[in-house]
Design a protein around this motif. Structure first.
Motif, PDB file in Angstrom:
ATOM      1  N   VAL A   1      97.392  55.232  42.909  1.00 24.15           N
ATOM      2  CA  VAL A   1      97.603  56.176  44.017  1.00 24.15           C
ATOM      3  C   VAL A   1      96.373  57.058  44.172  1.00 24.15           C
ATOM      4  CG1 VAL A   1      98.955  58.163  44.796  1.00 24.15           C
ATOM      5  CG2 VAL A   1     100.128  56.160  43.846  1.00 24.15           C
ATOM      6  N   GLU A   2      95.864  57.576  43.054  1.00 21.48           N
ATOM      7  CA  GLU A   2      94.701  58.462  43.126  1.00 21.48           C
ATOM      8  C   GLU A   2      93.450  57.731  43.591  1.00 21.48           C
ATOM      9  OE1 GLU A   2      96.051  61.992  40.104  1.00 21.48           O
ATOM     10  OE2 GLU A   2      94.738  60.436  39.286  1.00 21.48           O
ATOM     11  N   ARG A   3      93.273  56.486  43.190  1.00 23.84           N
ATOM     12  CA  ARG A   3      92.137  55.701  43.692  1.00 23.84           C
ATOM     13  C   ARG A   3      92.240  55.517  45.200  1.00 23.84           C
ATOM     14  NH1 ARG A   3      92.579  52.713  39.018  1.00 23.84           N
ATOM     15  NH2 ARG A   3      93.783  51.071  40.031  1.00 23.84           N
ATOM     16  N   ALA A   4      93.454  55.221  45.671  1.00 23.37           N
ATOM     17  CA  ALA A   4      93.653  55.019  47.103  1.00 23.37           C
ATOM     18  C   ALA A   4      93.392  56.301  47.894  1.00 23.37           C
ATOM     19  CB  ALA A   4      95.072  54.509  47.375  1.00 23.37           C
ATOM     20  N   CYS A   5      93.750  57.449  47.324  1.00 24.93           N
ATOM     21  CA  CYS A   5      93.551  58.733  48.002  1.00 24.93           C
ATOM     22  C   CYS A   5      92.144  59.287  47.799  1.00 24.93           C
ATOM     23  CB  CYS A   5      94.575  59.755  47.507  1.00 24.93           C
ATOM     24  SG  CYS A   5      96.255  59.376  48.043  1.00 24.93           S
ATOM     25  N   GLY A   6      91.484  58.842  46.738  1.00 18.14           N
ATOM     26  CA  GLY A   6      90.132  59.310  46.473  1.00 18.14           C
ATOM     27  C   GLY A   6      90.050  60.594  45.681  1.00 18.14           C
ATOM     28  N   HIS A   7      91.150  61.065  45.146  1.00 19.84           N
ATOM     29  CA  HIS A   7      91.156  62.293  44.345  1.00 19.84           C
ATOM     30  C   HIS A   7      92.469  62.399  43.579  1.00 19.84           C
ATOM     31  CE1 HIS A   7      93.998  64.235  47.110  1.00 19.84           C
ATOM     32  NE2 HIS A   7      93.302  63.653  48.081  1.00 19.84           N
ATOM     33  N   GLN A   8      92.522  63.357  42.653  1.00 21.14           N
ATOM     34  CA  GLN A   8      93.769  63.597  41.928  1.00 21.14           C
ATOM     35  C   GLN A   8      94.827  64.079  42.904  1.00 21.14           C
ATOM     36  OE1 GLN A   8      93.022  66.356  38.711  1.00 21.14           O
ATOM     37  NE2 GLN A   8      92.609  64.687  37.295  1.00 21.14           N
ATOM     38  N   VAL A   9      96.067  63.717  42.634  1.00 19.60           N
ATOM     39  CA  VAL A   9      97.176  64.142  43.475  1.00 19.60           C
ATOM     40  C   VAL A   9      98.132  64.993  42.659  1.00 19.60           C
ATOM     41  CG1 VAL A   9      97.003  62.111  44.975  1.00 19.60           C
ATOM     42  CG2 VAL A   9      98.524  62.043  42.993  1.00 19.60           C
ATOM     43  N   GLU A  10      98.906  65.795  43.364  1.00 16.09           N
ATOM     44  CA  GLU A  10      99.910  66.624  42.703  1.00 16.09           C
ATOM     45  C   GLU A  10     101.046  65.728  42.217  1.00 16.09           C
ATOM     46  OE1 GLU A  10     103.045  70.229  43.750  1.00 16.09           O
ATOM     47  OE2 GLU A  10     101.592  69.586  45.260  1.00 16.09           O
ATOM     48  N   THR A  11     101.531  65.982  41.020  1.00 17.54           N
ATOM     49  CA  THR A  11     102.657  65.218  40.489  1.00 17.54           C
ATOM     50  C   THR A  11     103.776  66.170  40.080  1.00 17.54           C
ATOM     51  OG1 THR A  11     101.802  65.255  38.222  1.00 17.54           O
ATOM     52  CG2 THR A  11     101.162  63.383  39.600  1.00 17.54           C
ATOM     53  N   VAL A  12     104.971  65.669  40.150  1.00 19.31           N
ATOM     54  CA  VAL A  12     106.144  66.391  39.672  1.00 19.31           C
ATOM     55  C   VAL A  12     106.820  65.470  38.664  1.00 19.31           C
ATOM     56  CG1 VAL A  12     108.354  67.423  40.294  1.00 19.31           C
ATOM     57  CG2 VAL A  12     106.406  67.590  41.871  1.00 19.31           C
ATOM     58  N   ALA A  13     106.922  65.930  37.443  1.00 18.99           N
ATOM     59  CA  ALA A  13     107.496  65.088  36.387  1.00 18.99           C
ATOM     60  C   ALA A  13     108.976  64.852  36.617  1.00 18.99           C
ATOM     61  CB  ALA A  13     107.279  65.752  35.029  1.00 18.99           C
ATOM     62  N   GLY A  14     109.381  63.638  36.311  1.00 18.10           N
ATOM     63  CA  GLY A  14     110.797  63.296  36.326  1.00 18.10           C
ATOM     64  C   GLY A  14     111.307  63.235  34.897  1.00 18.10           C
ATOM     65  N   ILE A  15     112.471  62.728  34.735  1.00 14.48           N
ATOM     66  CA  ILE A  15     113.041  62.554  33.407  1.00 14.48           C
ATOM     67  C   ILE A  15     112.921  61.077  33.061  1.00 14.48           C
ATOM     68  CG2 ILE A  15     115.121  62.710  31.989  1.00 14.48           C
ATOM     69  CD1 ILE A  15     113.993  65.412  32.818  1.00 14.48           C
ATOM     70  N   SER A  16     112.280  60.785  31.957  1.00 10.01           N
ATOM     71  CA  SER A  16     112.092  59.391  31.558  1.00 10.01           C
ATOM     72  C   SER A  16     113.282  58.913  30.738  1.00 10.01           C
ATOM     73  CB  SER A  16     110.812  59.231  30.744  1.00 10.01           C
ATOM     74  OG  SER A  16     110.984  59.775  29.460  1.00 10.01           O
ATOM     75  N   ALA A  17     113.449  57.605  30.713  1.00 13.62           N
ATOM     76  CA  ALA A  17     114.489  57.007  29.877  1.00 13.62           C
ATOM     77  C   ALA A  17     114.275  57.375  28.416  1.00 13.62           C
ATOM     78  CB  ALA A  17     114.489  55.488  30.062  1.00 13.62           C
ATOM     79  N   ALA A  18     113.015  57.521  28.004  1.00 16.79           N
ATOM     80  CA  ALA A  18     112.726  57.895  26.616  1.00 16.79           C
ATOM     81  C   ALA A  18     113.280  59.272  26.289  1.00 16.79           C
ATOM     82  CB  ALA A  18     111.224  57.856  26.365  1.00 16.79           C
ATOM     83  N   GLN A  19     113.192  60.207  27.223  1.00 16.89           N
ATOM     84  CA  GLN A  19     113.736  61.538  26.988  1.00 16.89           C
ATOM     85  C   GLN A  19     115.261  61.491  26.890  1.00 16.89           C
ATOM     86  OE1 GLN A  19     111.535  62.854  30.452  1.00 16.89           O
ATOM     87  NE2 GLN A  19     110.874  64.645  29.282  1.00 16.89           N
ATOM     88  N   ILE A  20     115.883  60.710  27.758  1.00 18.59           N
ATOM     89  CA  ILE A  20     117.337  60.576  27.723  1.00 18.59           C
ATOM     90  C   ILE A  20     117.761  59.946  26.398  1.00 18.59           C
ATOM     91  CG2 ILE A  20     119.322  59.419  28.787  1.00 18.59           C
ATOM     92  CD1 ILE A  20     117.760  59.656  31.480  1.00 18.59           C
ATOM     93  N   LEU A  21     117.063  58.888  25.996  1.00 18.16           N
ATOM     94  CA  LEU A  21     117.389  58.207  24.743  1.00 18.16           C
ATOM     95  C   LEU A  21     117.237  59.142  23.545  1.00 18.16           C
ATOM     96  CD1 LEU A  21     118.088  55.613  23.203  1.00 18.16           C
ATOM     97  CD2 LEU A  21     115.644  55.176  23.076  1.00 18.16           C
ATOM     98  N   ALA A  22     116.134  59.865  23.497  1.00 19.52           N
ATOM     99  CA  ALA A  22     115.906  60.782  22.377  1.00 19.52           C
ATOM    100  C   ALA A  22     117.024  61.821  22.293  1.00 19.52           C
ATOM    101  CB  ALA A  22     114.546  61.458  22.511  1.00 19.52           C
ATOM    102  N   SER A  23     117.466  62.296  23.435  1.00 22.21           N
ATOM    103  CA  SER A  23     118.546  63.276  23.455  1.00 22.21           C
ATOM    104  C   SER A  23     119.864  62.669  22.987  1.00 22.21           C
ATOM    105  CB  SER A  23     118.703  63.828  24.874  1.00 22.21           C
ATOM    106  OG  SER A  23     119.794  64.709  24.936  1.00 22.21           O
TER     107      SER A  23
END
Length: 148
Positions: free
Chosen positions: A34-56
């Motif tokens: 995505v960043e290569r296509a846009c030509g710069h860093q983009v803003e991200t918003v973290a989601g919840i990963s399956a790893a976090q759910i599993l660890a919990s």
């Protein structure tokens, strides 16, 4: 598709690219595209990963756990080696498989071939964020009998 989004972005449109889970855990290669296509860093918003759910759910301490994702393109050999070393060091390992060729059965076969004990305890979880979630705890040898 990314070219279309990047083109709209360069024309001044506000664009959203949605990723399931936490982009920084198992989608970093996608973020890089995505960043290569846009030509710069983009803003991200973290989601919840399956790893976090599993660890919990399993009460796994992050400090004693190696997180290894095979959900990536390209060479996975270094990550396979990291998994073997993590298990040899008696660390917990939360592993995200690669859906097209390195799923739980293939992972178990690989671990057995690399000398991990057949009775090493293993848990396989699926659909962690859905109501139809499934999980079982057995051994590596039992995981090797899974149908893919």
């Amino acid at each position: 598709m990314l070219e279309t989004v990047a083109s709209l972005h360069h024309e001044g449109a506000k664009c959203v690219v949605v990723f399931m889970g936490d982009i920084h855990f198992s989608g970093f290669q996608f973020l890089e595209r995505v960043e290569r296509a846009c030509g710069h860093q983009v803003e991200t918003v973290a989601g919840i990963s399956a790893a976090q759910i599993l660890a919990s759910r399993c009460r796994v301490c992050f400090d004693e756990t190696s997180f290894i994702t095979f959900h990536r393109r390209g060479n996975i050999v270094p990550f396979q080696e990291h998994l073997v070393h993590a298990l040899q060091d008696d660390r917990n390992a939360i592993v995200i498989p690669r859906p097209w060729d390195f799923m739980p059965k293939a992972i178990a076969d690989f671990l057995l071939a690399r000398g991990v004990a057949p009775d090493h305890q293993t848990e396989v979880w699926e659909r962690l964020s859905q109501t139809r979630q499934a999980g079982w705890g057995r051994s590596v040898i039992a995981a090797a009998t899974l149908v893919t």
